[in-house]
Design an enzyme around this catalytic site. Structure first.
Site, PDB file in Angstrom:
ATOM      1  N   ASP A 270      26.672   6.310 -33.748  1.00  0.00           N
ATOM      2  CA  ASP A 270      26.199   5.485 -34.851  1.00  0.00           C
ATOM      3  C   ASP A 270      24.687   5.327 -34.666  1.00  0.00           C
ATOM      4  OD1 ASP A 270      26.313   3.535 -37.045  1.00  0.00           O
ATOM      5  OD2 ASP A 270      25.844   2.087 -35.476  1.00  0.00           O
TER       6      ASP A 270
ATOM      7  N   ASP B 270      32.043   0.117 -36.917  1.00  0.00           N
ATOM      8  CA  ASP B 270      32.281   1.255 -36.022  1.00  0.00           C
ATOM      9  C   ASP B 270      33.658   1.192 -35.363  1.00  0.00           C
ATOM     10  OD1 ASP B 270      29.677   2.264 -36.443  1.00  0.00           O
ATOM     11  OD2 ASP B 270      28.879   0.879 -34.956  1.00  0.00           O
TER      12      ASP B 270
END
Length: 760
Positions: free
Chosen positions: A307, A510
């Site tokens: 990410d 996430d």
């Protein structure tokens, strides 16, 4: 896994019956001696059968079957002494394994042992000791010397000294100041201080980490995956050799001896010891691995997904650039904006105030402040009306400056946000804020490639242009932008099932990807609880380079586990051949197998001592590291001044430009150049000694030479203005020199900071 006392009791029973039986047999009471040997083997046999049943229930390979066959066969063939010796050897192996696991998991257990049970709440002039579950957000707490910080909070005293080694693995005490956030679990290593609780105990950092540790300790046996693969062929092989020896020799004792030397096999001892030792080693470095399967996954992974926000970048807005109206100093614009933003709780306001304080700017206290959420603030500073906020908020009633469109376009391309500043009815400047790449990110990616990660892919919800700017600058292999959580899952699903992937993230969005990846890694130092719970690995230190450490330790631990199995099984196979040929009796075979087990476990324990993945094992002291960072922070206003003059010098009146250039030259001569000279003379020789090699500081020293050359050229041109009024060509030369000097100094500072981070 049975506890150490239970295994010690099993060994005590088996050893006592072996000794007592031997004494009775030597005294002529052979029948009673045989009976004691047989009875002493029963507890160990019962444990083995229980383990086999558990393995079959879990549909796993039950390698303990060899121990059961050996003990049952010895009793049926009247080899009672052999049965007793096998029981002693098996029990001692189990005891050794449990001791090794207890030794290896000591660091993770240390987290739970330090869990606070109460806190001291300040109620007026009274201190009240309360249970931890009674602490509420907003309570003022007293943290005494040696106490563990009970809940997450903010330092209310002027300073606090914390030992965060249990949380992060960093042994050096950390200094925190008034207004700094603290995580629960840290230990007060200095004077008592006051803490303002910002979370309850249940929602605090330490409670989350404790839950993760409990999850790690109760996870499936770390040996299962690696051990099962070897067990699939080793058990049939051992039984096959035993059957062959029996058929050829017609002697069942040879078959028994073959099974005995294959029991209990280093496979069920060395693998868990090595992997749990690796998990322990990770815990000492601030890396919490939730189970052996996760450690094996780290060792085998070759594809890494990131990410962006909070992982590759810092996750917090920072000041990048200050645009100003001609004739207005950058420091003035920042000071005005920060003065008004002091009273705002918005995250952007906090970033602006932090930038002003880093530059040691004087801030005024605003009055008559009014805030429009999501838009901006108005207030009075030093008797003049000030506006700080978005372009629409500030320029909705005031004339937009000519440079505003260009500035907004540049900010948009970089993926940042623009904050405009107006004073006394006129826009005087604007601030460019952006989430910047972590200092350690480039080094972390190089280290990850060094430890075997072949492909790196960045997944982000940001726009394509922003993602490309970040991804291309740090050298990832592929960039996927404008992804929601479902899009990240689809990206992970595209990878072949045979390839193990790692996903790294820190936010709630996430969590699904972390759970779906082969190995999910959460930046847990300040990441969301959801991502930490979903992940297989949690980095308790907010540094990406710890992931490379985790992969390095996982690979080393797995290699040691494999080496230990190869050592033990190789010796066992040799002993099986000797036993099949009739040169090794069951009793001596059991003793020899114990020697094999000890050698395999001793080798597996080397996983506790795997060296860290570092450029150098030597470090700069905490004082030196802080001094280097503070010196760069003190020089930041000079760099801001330099870039401002480079942008504005051609538009400034000559009568304003010349004094400004002389003032900058004085700052360079008095502050910047002495700093670089001191680095060359005092610091670089020390750093070179830490790094090793012939001349590791050559590139940074060359940067010094270029900085001195540009500064000399600038000094010469500026002082020539004392004799004659500068023309346009001279001012353009000054501008080119400033741009060059600004670029090389900023690059040089970035290189130094990355190197110092490596050695700190």
């Amino acid at each position: 896994m049975r506890t150490l006392p239970i295994n010690a009791a099993l060994l005590g029973i088996a050893a006592a019956s072996l000794t007592a039986g031997a004494l009775l047999a030597w005294a002529g009471h052979l029948y009673v001696g045989h009976l004691l040997w047989a009875l002493g083997a029963l507890p160990a046999l019962g444990v083995v059968l229980y383990d086999i049943a558990g393995s079959l229930f879990r549909r796993e390979a039950g390698i303990d079957v060899l121990a059961a066959i050996a003990m049952v066969g010895a009793v049926l063939l009247g080899e009672y002494l052999s049965a007793s010796v096998i029981a002693v050897m098996f029990s001692s192996g189990q005891l050794l394994e449990s001791y090794a696991q207890a030794r290896a998991s000591r660091e993770m257990s240390a987290l739970l042992s330090r869990a606070p049970r109460s806190a001291i709440r300040i109620e007026g002039d009274t201190l009240v000791n309360v249970n931890l579950n009674e602490v509420r957000v907003g309570d003022r707490l007293l943290v005494r010397s040696g106490d563990t910080v009970a809940v997450d909070g903010v330092v209310e005293s002027l300073a606090a000294t914390l030992d965060e080694s249990v949380l992060t693995g960093e042994s050096v005490p950390i200094e925190r100041h008034e207004g700094d956030g603290l995580r629960s679990g840290a230990i007060n290593a200095g004077a008592p201080f006051e803490l303002l609780a910002t979370e309850t105990a249940e929602r605090s950092t330490f409670a989350g980490i404790a839950r993760l540790v409990e999850s790690a300790r109760s996870s499936r046996s770390p040996a299962s995956r690696l051990a099962d693969r070897y067990a699939l062929w080793f058990v049939p092989l051992a039984l096959g050799v035993a059957l062959f020896a029996w058929l050829v020799s017609r002697d069942p004792l040879r078959a028994l001896a073959v099974v005995v030397v294959a029991t209990p096999c280093p496979l069920i001892l060395a693998v868990p010891v090595a992997l749990v030792s690796g998990m322990s080693n990770c815990a000492k470095r601030g890396i919490l691995v939730k189970g052996g399967a996760a450690l094996e996954g780290l060792a085998e992974a070759s594809v890494l997904y990131f990410d962006k926000t909070g992982t590759l970048t810092g996750g917090q807005a920072r000041l990048v650039h200050v645009e100003t109206k001609a004739g207005i100093d950058q420091a003035k614009v920042l000071s005005v904006a920060a003065s008004l933003d002091q009273v705002s709780a918005h995250v952007t306001a906090a970033a602006i105030v932090a930038a002003a304080r880093e530059r040691h700017l004087r801030l005024s206290m605003p009055t008559n402040v009014h805030e429009e959420p999501g838009a901006g603030l108005t207030g009075v500073i030093d008797g003049e009306l000030v506006m700080v906020g978005t372009f629409r908020f500030v320029c909705g009633t005031l004339a937009a400056p000519a440079w505003s469109a260009r500035f907004q376009s540049a900010v948009g391309d970089d993926g940042g946000s623009a904050v405009f500043v107006a004073k006394a009815g006129e826009v005087i400047g604007a601030l460019h804020l952006a989430d910047q790449i972590r200092t350690e990110t480039p080094r972390a990616l190089r280290m990850l490639r060094q430890v075997g990660i072949a492909r790196m892919i960045m997944l982000t919800g940001d726009r394509h242009d922003v993602a490309n700017a970040i991804g291309s600058s740090i050298g990832v292999d592929e960039i996927r932008a404008e992804l929601d959580p479902e899009g990240k899952l689809r990206a992970l699903a595209e990878l072949p099932s045979s390839t193990i992937s790692i996903m790294v993230g820190d936010g709630v969005n996430d969590a699904p990807a972390l759970a779906a990846a082969g190995v999910g890694v959460a930046m847990g130092a300040r990441g969301a609880a959801a991502s930490s719970e979903a992940a297989d690995v949690v980095l308790l230190v907010d540094r990406l380079d710890r992931l490379a450490e985790a992969v390095h330790l996982a690979k080393a631990s797995r290699n040691i586990a494999t080496q230990s199995v190869a050592l033990g099984m190789g010796l066992s196979l040799c002993a099986m051949v000797v036993a099949a040929a009739g040169y090794l009796t069951p009793v001596y075979g059991a003793a020899f197998q114990e020697v094999i087990d000890v050698l395999a476990i001793a080798n597996a324990l080397r996983a506790l001592r795997v060296a860290p993945l570092r450029v150098s094992r030597k470090r700069l002291s905490e004082r030196e590291s802080k001094q280097l960072r503070s010196e760069h922070e003190q020089l930041a206003p000079i760099l801001d001044r330099m870039s401002y003059l480079a942008d504005q010098i051609l538009a400034m009146p000559i009568e304003d430009a010349v004094p400004a250039l002389f003032q900058l030259d004085e700052l360079l001569v008095d502050e910047l150049l002495p700093h670089e000279k001191a680095d060359d003379i005092e610091l670089y020789p020390k750093v070179a000694g830490l790094l090793g090699g012939d001349d590791p500081m050559a590139s940074l020293s060359r940067s010094h030479r270029e900085i001195f050359n540009f500064a000399r050229r600038f000094h010469r041109v500026v002082h020539a203005m004392s004799d004659a009024k500068p023309d346009e060509a001279t001012m353009r030369e000054v501008q080119r020199t400033l741009y060059g000097l600004d670029a090389i100094v900023r690059l040089h500072f970035a290189e130094e900071e990355e190197l110092f981070l490596t050695l700190s």
